[in-house]
Design an enzyme around this catalytic site. Structure first.
Site, PDB file in Angstrom:
ATOM      1  CG  ASN A 211      -0.226   0.305   3.090  1.00 50.84           C
ATOM      2  OD1 ASN A 211       0.709   0.822   2.474  1.00 50.84           O
ATOM      3  ND2 ASN A 211      -0.463  -1.439   3.628  1.00 50.84           N
ATOM      4  CE  LYS A 290       8.540 -11.781 -14.990  1.00 52.83           C
ATOM      5  NZ  LYS A 290       9.154 -11.585 -15.811  1.00 52.83           N
TER       6      LYS A 290
END
Ligand code: PMT
Length: 402
Positions: A211, A290
């Site tokens: 955030n 990934k």
């Protein structure tokens, strides 16, 4: 600053014994009368003569070596001291004290002591993190012993981590504050945990959920608590700002790591300030490699993180809990709900859509709500100034509100 203060230093065996010599020097320079007791293992590292020269007093090493036939040395020394400091404190002496064992001069006089006892641990990082050591520290904290936390850095054993004896200058400063009769800082002698910044929840090695918290509000709270005299442990998520001077900082990444770090200090804390913006959800599985893109949409499955503040509220014994509520509508009403549901003493409510505050900004607009019914809205102001005003008010009313 320490004139007429009698300090008994108990030195136990670890490489940090050499720093204890510097501590005696600092305390003596500040005017204290310092006497030293050493364990047998401490004497393997430094000769008693070094402490004798620095303190200008006899050094005690053996329970049965009575230097004055009119008194019993370990009782006399315990009675003499205004303050006893165990530095460096090994895992061994912490374990013995936690279990009431008295098998040498140091542990015997510690059981006879009625003055405050401070313990400054120093050891290998894995030893410090061992559940038995943490259990003993928690037990002693609950018994009223005060711990001077070790700092992080290079350890003599070759590891990097937490376990370095706090610097003699810092310990001397804490002793000065303890004896500062004219010091009216309201958080003097109090331990305050502050959490700050965001948490980061990994999706794979190159992606994460987080955030916009910059850490500015939390770092301001930590700085203000230190300025009001507190011993501050700042537990920070990943941010790009420098920590304030004079606070212990611990860096964490995820909500789970923040929970562990907070709980490790919780037993001995007086106040906890939860300014961090903690993730409510994390990816159910963090991929080790990934993730490759595929045709079409993808769904990321999330699971709840532990609510740290709620956990603290459930485990609360004596601590004053201060939460923050980041809201975008009906801020005060939602804030009051969190105050109650998380068993808090105070909540600082901010509407993060307010142009005068919220994430990233240098200023904030908040309403402070106490469980005693206090409700005060602060106009937009710099986070640093706001933090000082919030904590001064909480410290002044803290015990009434609890
Ligand atoms: O860092 P800045 O850029 O300066 O921004 C400051 C801020 C907006 C982040 C700060 O003022 C703030 O509001 N912090 C709390 C953010 C938040 O997570 O609020 P919340 O309403 O979601 O959570 C309520 C409380 O529960 C908070 O104290 C939070 O730390 C705590 N919580 C939440 C979730 C969780 N899993 N564990 C928690 O402990």
């Amino acid at each position: 600053m320490l004139a007429n203060k009698k300090i008994l230093l108990c030195v136990t065996g670890g490489i940090a014994v050499y720093k204890a010599v510097a501590l005696v020097s600092k305390l003596s320079q500040a005017g204290a009368d310092v006497k030293v007791v050493m364990t047998e293992s401490a004497r393997e590292f430094v000769q008693p003569l070094s402490f004798q020269v620095m303190s200008h007093n006899d050094v005690y090493t053996d329970t049965f070596d009575e230097k004055d036939s009119a008194v019993i040395a370990h009782i006399d020394l315990a009675d003499w001291a205004d303050l006893i400091i165990v530095a460096p404190a090994t895992a061994n002496v912490i374990g013995k004290l936690a279990n009431g064992i008295a098998d040498d001069m140091v542990t015997t006089l510690l059981l006879a002591a009625t003055s405050p006892v401070w313990i400054a641990p120093a050891m290998n990082v894995h030893m410090y993190e061992h559940p038995a050591v943490l259990r003993n520290i928690d037990r002693l904290s609950r018994d009223g012993y005060r711990f001077i936390e070790p700092s992080e850095g290079f350890l003599a054993c070759g590891y990097v981590g937490k376990g370095r004896l706090e610097e003699p200058e810092r310990i001397t400063e804490l002793v000065g504050r303890f004896f500062g009769q004219h010091d009216d800082r309201p958080l003097l002698g109090k331990k305050v945990i502050v959490t700050a910044g965001p948490t980061l929840e990994r999706i794979d090695p190159v992606r994460y959920i987080s955030n916009f918290s910059s850490g500015k509000m939390g770092y301001a709270m930590a700085e203000a608590a230190a300025a009001l005299g507190a011993d501050v442990v700042l537990i920070s998520g990943p941010v790009a700002i420098d920590p304030p001077a004079g606070v212990h900082i611990e860096h964490v990444e995820s909500a789970a790591q923040m929970l562990d770090a907070v709980l490790a200090h919780y037993g001995s804390a007086d106040y906890v300030v939860k300014s961090a913006a903690v993730a409510d959800y994390r990816p159910k599985a963090a991929h080790p490699h990934k993730m490759k893109k595929k045709e079409g949409d993808s769904v990321l499955e999330l699971e709840r993180t532990t609510d740290i503040l709620k956990t603290l509220g459930e485990q609360k014994t004596h601590q004053c809990l201060i939460g923050f509520a980041a809201e975008t509508n009906d801020a005060v009403a939602y804030g009051k709900g969190k105050l109650q549901s998380k068993n808090l003493d105070w909540i600082v409510v901010n509407d993060v859509t307010d142009p005068g505050g919220g994430f990233g900004s240098d200023s904030n607009v908040v309403t402070l709500i106490g469980k005693d019914g206090t409700e005060r809205t602060f106009p937009a102001m710099e986070k640093k100034r706001l933090a000082g005003e919030l904590l001064a008010l909480i410290a002044a009313k803290g015990s009434d509100a609890q």
